[in-house]
Design an enzyme around this catalytic site. Structure first.
Site, mmCIF file in Angstrom:
data_model
loop_
_atom_site.group_PDB
_atom_site.id
_atom_site.type_symbol
_atom_site.label_atom_id
_atom_site.label_comp_id
_atom_site.label_asym_id
_atom_site.label_seq_id
_atom_site.Cartn_x
_atom_site.Cartn_y
_atom_site.Cartn_z
ATOM 1 N N SER A 1 0.846 -1.194 0.000
ATOM 2 C CA SER A 1 0.000 0.000 0.000
ATOM 3 C C SER A 1 0.877 1.237 0.000
ATOM 4 O O SER A 1 2.029 1.198 0.467
ATOM 5 C CB SER A 1 -0.874 0.010 1.257
ATOM 6 O OG SER A 1 -1.548 1.251 1.361
ATOM 7 N N TYR B 1 -2.913 -0.822 10.446
ATOM 8 C CA TYR B 1 -2.930 -1.138 9.015
ATOM 9 C C TYR B 1 -1.611 -0.749 8.351
ATOM 10 O O TYR B 1 -0.970 -1.558 7.668
ATOM 11 C CB TYR B 1 -4.112 -0.412 8.351
ATOM 12 C CG TYR B 1 -4.209 -0.634 6.852
ATOM 13 C CD1 TYR B 1 -4.732 -1.815 6.340
ATOM 14 C CD2 TYR B 1 -3.782 0.349 5.959
ATOM 15 C CE1 TYR B 1 -4.824 -2.019 4.968
ATOM 16 C CE2 TYR B 1 -3.873 0.155 4.593
ATOM 17 C CZ TYR B 1 -4.389 -1.030 4.086
ATOM 18 O OH TYR B 1 -4.475 -1.226 2.740
HETATM 19 N N1 LIG Z 1 -8.477 -0.344 -1.946
HETATM 20 C C1 LIG Z 1 -7.392 0.382 -1.777
HETATM 21 O O1 LIG Z 1 -7.372 1.573 -1.983
HETATM 22 C C2 LIG Z 1 -6.137 -0.248 -1.352
HETATM 23 C C3 LIG Z 1 -5.024 0.573 -1.188
HETATM 24 C C4 LIG Z 1 -3.830 -0.012 -0.814
HETATM 25 C C5 LIG Z 1 -3.763 -1.352 -0.584
HETATM 26 N N2 LIG Z 1 -4.860 -2.135 -0.747
HETATM 27 C C6 LIG Z 1 -4.725 -3.539 -0.483
HETATM 28 O O2 LIG Z 1 -5.232 -4.293 -1.548
HETATM 29 C C7 LIG Z 1 -5.698 -5.527 -1.074
HETATM 30 C C8 LIG Z 1 -7.096 -5.773 -1.616
HETATM 31 O O3 LIG Z 1 -7.968 -4.806 -1.105
HETATM 32 P P1 LIG Z 1 -9.363 -4.410 -1.755
HETATM 33 O O4 LIG Z 1 -9.388 -2.946 -1.718
HETATM 34 O O5 LIG Z 1 -9.576 -5.092 -3.026
HETATM 35 O O6 LIG Z 1 -10.363 -4.921 -0.645
HETATM 36 P P2 LIG Z 1 -11.454 -6.103 -0.642
HETATM 37 O O7 LIG Z 1 -12.032 -6.089 0.736
HETATM 38 O O8 LIG Z 1 -12.377 -5.885 -1.762
HETATM 39 O O9 LIG Z 1 -10.611 -7.375 -0.854
HETATM 40 C C9 LIG Z 1 -9.937 -8.039 0.170
HETATM 41 C C10 LIG Z 1 -10.283 -9.491 0.146
HETATM 42 O O10 LIG Z 1 -9.494 -10.170 1.116
HETATM 43 C C11 LIG Z 1 -10.304 -11.150 1.708
HETATM 44 N N3 LIG Z 1 -9.785 -11.509 3.028
HETATM 45 C C12 LIG Z 1 -9.838 -10.833 4.176
HETATM 46 N N4 LIG Z 1 -9.289 -11.534 5.173
HETATM 47 C C13 LIG Z 1 -8.879 -12.699 4.653
HETATM 48 C C14 LIG Z 1 -8.235 -13.852 5.190
HETATM 49 N N5 LIG Z 1 -7.912 -13.927 6.479
HETATM 50 N N6 LIG Z 1 -7.958 -14.863 4.340
HETATM 51 C C15 LIG Z 1 -8.288 -14.797 3.031
HETATM 52 N N7 LIG Z 1 -8.895 -13.733 2.494
HETATM 53 C C16 LIG Z 1 -9.182 -12.701 3.283
HETATM 54 C C17 LIG Z 1 -11.665 -10.504 1.797
HETATM 55 O O11 LIG Z 1 -12.680 -11.467 1.961
HETATM 56 C C18 LIG Z 1 -11.743 -9.747 0.493
HETATM 57 O O12 LIG Z 1 -12.346 -10.506 -0.536
HETATM 58 C C19 LIG Z 1 -5.589 -5.464 0.442
HETATM 59 O O13 LIG Z 1 -4.412 -6.083 0.876
HETATM 60 C C20 LIG Z 1 -5.530 -3.998 0.697
HETATM 61 O O14 LIG Z 1 -4.901 -3.685 1.920
HETATM 62 C C21 LIG Z 1 -6.045 -1.581 -1.110
#
Ligand SMILES: NC(=O)c1ccc[n+]([C@@H]2O[C@H](COP(=O)([O-])OP(=O)(O)OC[C@H]3O[C@@H](n4cnc5c(N)ncnc54)[C@H](O)[C@@H]3O)[C@@H](O)[C@H]2O)c1
Ligand SMILES: [Zn+2]
Length: 678
Positions: free
Chosen positions: A555, A568
């Protein structure tokens, strides 16, 4: 309006192809002769419709048929230069086409056109091939079918075989078909129904004869210690051996794998005669083109440990390659195509099952199906007589046939990630799902892992069938669950190449609000979860010896000190450092480890939908629905970041264009100066 003859042909083909007892997948072909109006003269013209090259009878449609002028096809007999130059006739078929001709005519077109019957079926039924590969197949044919079915000695498919069968039909007016030595059956009739009845009668009569007359243990007595392991043990051993076996099958070029522990395979491997029979190889051309002339068979009992098995497989792989090279060298002529790789396509492990390989999952799965067909053939042939497949020189003439080479050359170019197997965690939605979709679009097989099985499966189904994507349930913070997830990936596709640590969740809280449980949960899923996934996956990658990629979705917050984000951002910084540590540690195995730093991906993100968005909106003093636009305005490029933008970066990191890059983080944030890396 579709011609009635064509309608009946398609219906008959679909019925015959739907039942595996009648022919192997995509094996065999059917035809019908009839008339249609020639648009040029307005007069009736005699035509033959015949299943074209490729495609499966069970799903044949009109577009899969080649349409040829019967007068011109028959006239080819007058210019036929003899068996030595029979391949030239394939090009001549193009001059017999009616209109645009439909699908490309297959090598079996001559058999259909030249046999004087309105409807002809050529099939590869296991029961029929059992008689076709019995040492005394000719006598057996007479005994089983009387004068209704005629024996045709082995001959490579082509124009001459068509002439042979035409002559046999003419000389035996009472016959409804023939057994093609070493190969399959051909049947005919005056009506579509008659041809279908003849095919089914030959197949069912052969099967009933084998059933009634085969000796009790066609594969010999049980081999002490070679029986099937209990299911859980068998699957665990299969998963433990899969990376080594895929590495062996991919020495010349990377392959996708398929595993089956079908009872017929386990039974074959538990019987005394299996080493002799496996060494004889398959016989039907369709079979050995997909399975190679023979499989690699592990010569250890079911109880052998994984370590013993891995060591022995290594030795056997060397021997297999030498043996295949010998087969090539013995049979190649100066104008033969170059050797196409000396690795096995079928690997048999007693007590465990069969691994089969191909350039994609469908090809690998079908190779396994064909070896199962071959086992059925061997069981039938040995039950009645002795299995006697065609000899290796003939196999070579098919495998390295100029026409086969031309067919391979016509295959579409492979996609950038073809043969690669990807595992994306947290891929039921958001960034993970977009990434899985992109990797699949580039040719990879993908495993979608997420907490909920049904959601993971639904996301996989959006991408395609189980030959392309599967969904598995896994909590990445649970070590056993992670191992089961990696095992499931390996059993589904043979191994693993690309691993995307994407699972995550976010609780936006200030230091004083953050509980120890908040801290633990986020660290368990992201820092510990990606550590566990990388560890289990790296074991597979190292054992395969094919390199690979691990990508962390970290991130912007791994480097940027944003407000109210202690747990986080700290765990994201942990993930980011794992990238550097593992890049340094795994490089010697050809494994690249890189990261992507997204920011502000609101659309499609479960994280944003489940409270984090509202929270961030409150923190920044904007409405939640405007959060994406708000983030965009903060960026240098003023663009909103979408899940697809992250997916694109993952693809590029895994593509061959970045083959020399490891330990890198790619920001995908539309430009945030405070998060610039240095
Ligand atoms: N959305 C953003 O702006 C953003 C920014 C930086 C980083 N990220 C990172 O990107 C990744 C995806 O995020 P997203 O925005 O698509 O969110 P999202 O919530 O849509 O996707 C995350 C997925 O991880 C799954 N998950 C959670 N805990 C879990 C576990 N213990 N085992 C297996 N699966 C699990 C959830 O069920 C979900 O489907 C994350 O690591 C997040 O921190 C997102
Ligand atoms: Zn055939």
């Amino acid at each position: 309006m579709t011609n009635q003859t064509v309608t009946e042909l398609i219906e008959r083909s679909n019925r015959l192809g739907a039942d595996k007892k009648n022919t192997n997948y995509a094996g065999g072909n059917t035809s019908a002769k009839g008339t249609d109006v020639d648009p040029v003269t307005g007069e009736e013209v005699e035509l033959v419709w015949v299943k074209g090259s490729g495609g499966d009878l069970g799903t044949l449609t009109e577009s899969g048929l080649a349409t040829l002028r019967l007068d011109r096809m028959r006239a080819l007999v007058n210019v036929y230069p003899g068996v030595e130059r029979e391949d030239e006739m394939v090009a001549a078929f193009d001059y017999c086409l009616h209109g645009k001709g439909g699908a490309a005519p297959s090598i079996d077109t001559a058999m259909h056109g030249l046999v004087d019957a309105a409807h002809v079926d050529h099939l590869h039924p296991d029961a029929g091939i059992a008689i076709a590969t019995a040492a005394d197949g000719e006598e057996l044919t007479a005994k089983v079918f009387g004068d209704k079915v005629v024996w045709v000695p082995w001959r490579r498919p082509g124009f001459q075989l068509g002439l042979d069968i035409a002559a046999i039909k003419e000389a035996n007016p009472e016959a409804v078909g023939c057994i093609l030595g070493g190969h399959g059956i051909t049947a005919w009739g005056d009506t579509s129904e008659e041809a279908e009845q003849a095919s089914l009668w030959i197949i069912d009569t052969a099967a009933a004869y084998i059933e009634a007359n085969a000796k009790p243990e066609p594969f010999g007595p049980a081999l002490e210690g070679y029986g099937a392991l209990p299911e859980a043990e068998r699957r665990a051993k299969a998963a433990a051996l899969a990376p080594t076996i895929r590495g062996i099958a991919s020495a010349d070029r990377p392959m996708v794998g398929h595993f089956t522990d079908d009872a017929a395979v386990l039974d074959f491997l538990s019987s005394a005669e299996h080493p002799r029979l496996a060494a004889l190889g398959t016989s039907c051309p369709d079979h050995f083109l997909r399975t190679k002339v023979k499989p690699l068979v592990l010569d250890l009992p079911a109880g052998a440990t994984v370590e013993e098995s891995v060591a022995r497989l290594g030795e056997l792989a060397v021997a297999y390659r030498e043996d295949y090279q010998g087969y090539y060298d013995r049979n190649a002529t100066p104008d033969s195509p170059a050797i196409r790789g000396a690795d096995p396509l079928i690997v048999l492990v007693p007590g465990v099952g069969m691994f089969s390989f191909g350039k994609d999952k469908q090809t690998a799965r079908v190779a396994g199906e064909f070896y199962l067909n071959a086992i059925n053939v061997m069981r039938g042939a040995e039950g009645l007589s002795t299995y006697a497949p065609i000899d290796e020189a003939e196999k070579f003439r098919i495998e390295y046939w100029a026409l086969e080479e031309a067919k391979l050359a016509r295959m579409p170019k492979l996609k950038p990630l073809a043969t690669r197997i990807a595992l994306v965690t947290g891929a039921a939605g958001g960034i993970g799902k977009a990434t899985a979709k992109r990797l699949a679009a580039e040719g990879a097989c993908v495993v979608i892992a997420d907490l909920d099985q049904a959601k993971a499966e639904a996301a996989a189904a959006e991408i395609g069938g189980t030959d392309v994507a599967i969904g598995v349930a896994a909590d990445v913070s649970d070590e056993d669950a992670v191992q089961s997830m990696v095992d499931a990936a390996v059993l589904a596709f043979g191994g693993l190449d690309l691993v995307v640590n994407n699972a995550g969740l976010s609780l936006s809280k200030s230091l004083l609000e953050t509980t120890a449980a908040d801290w633990d949960l986020q660290h368990a899923v992201m820092a510990k979860g990606s550590f566990l996934v990388s560890k289990a996956a790296a074991k597979v990658l190292i054992e395969q010896g094919l390199g690979g990629d691990i990508v962390y979705i970290s991130s912007k917050n791994s480097v940027f000190a944003g407000p109210n984000n202690i747990a986080y951002s700290a765990t994201k910084a942990d993930q980011a450092h794992q990238v550097r540590l593992l890049a340094a540690e795994l490089g010697e195995f050809g494994i690249k480890v890189n990261g992507v730093n997204p920011d502000g991906v609101v659309q499609g993100s479960g994280i944003f939908a489940s409270g984090w968005g509202a929270n961030r909106a409150a923190v920044y003093g904007v409405e939640e629905k405007d959060l994406g636009k708000f983030y965009a305005q903060r960026t240098i490029l003023k663009r909103e970041v979408l899940p697809e933008n992250i997916a694109n970066a993952v693809f590029v990191l895994c593509s061959s264009d970045l083959s020399h890059t490891t330990g890198l983080h790619v920001p995908v944030d539309a430009g945030v100066a405070a998060a610039f890396l240095r």
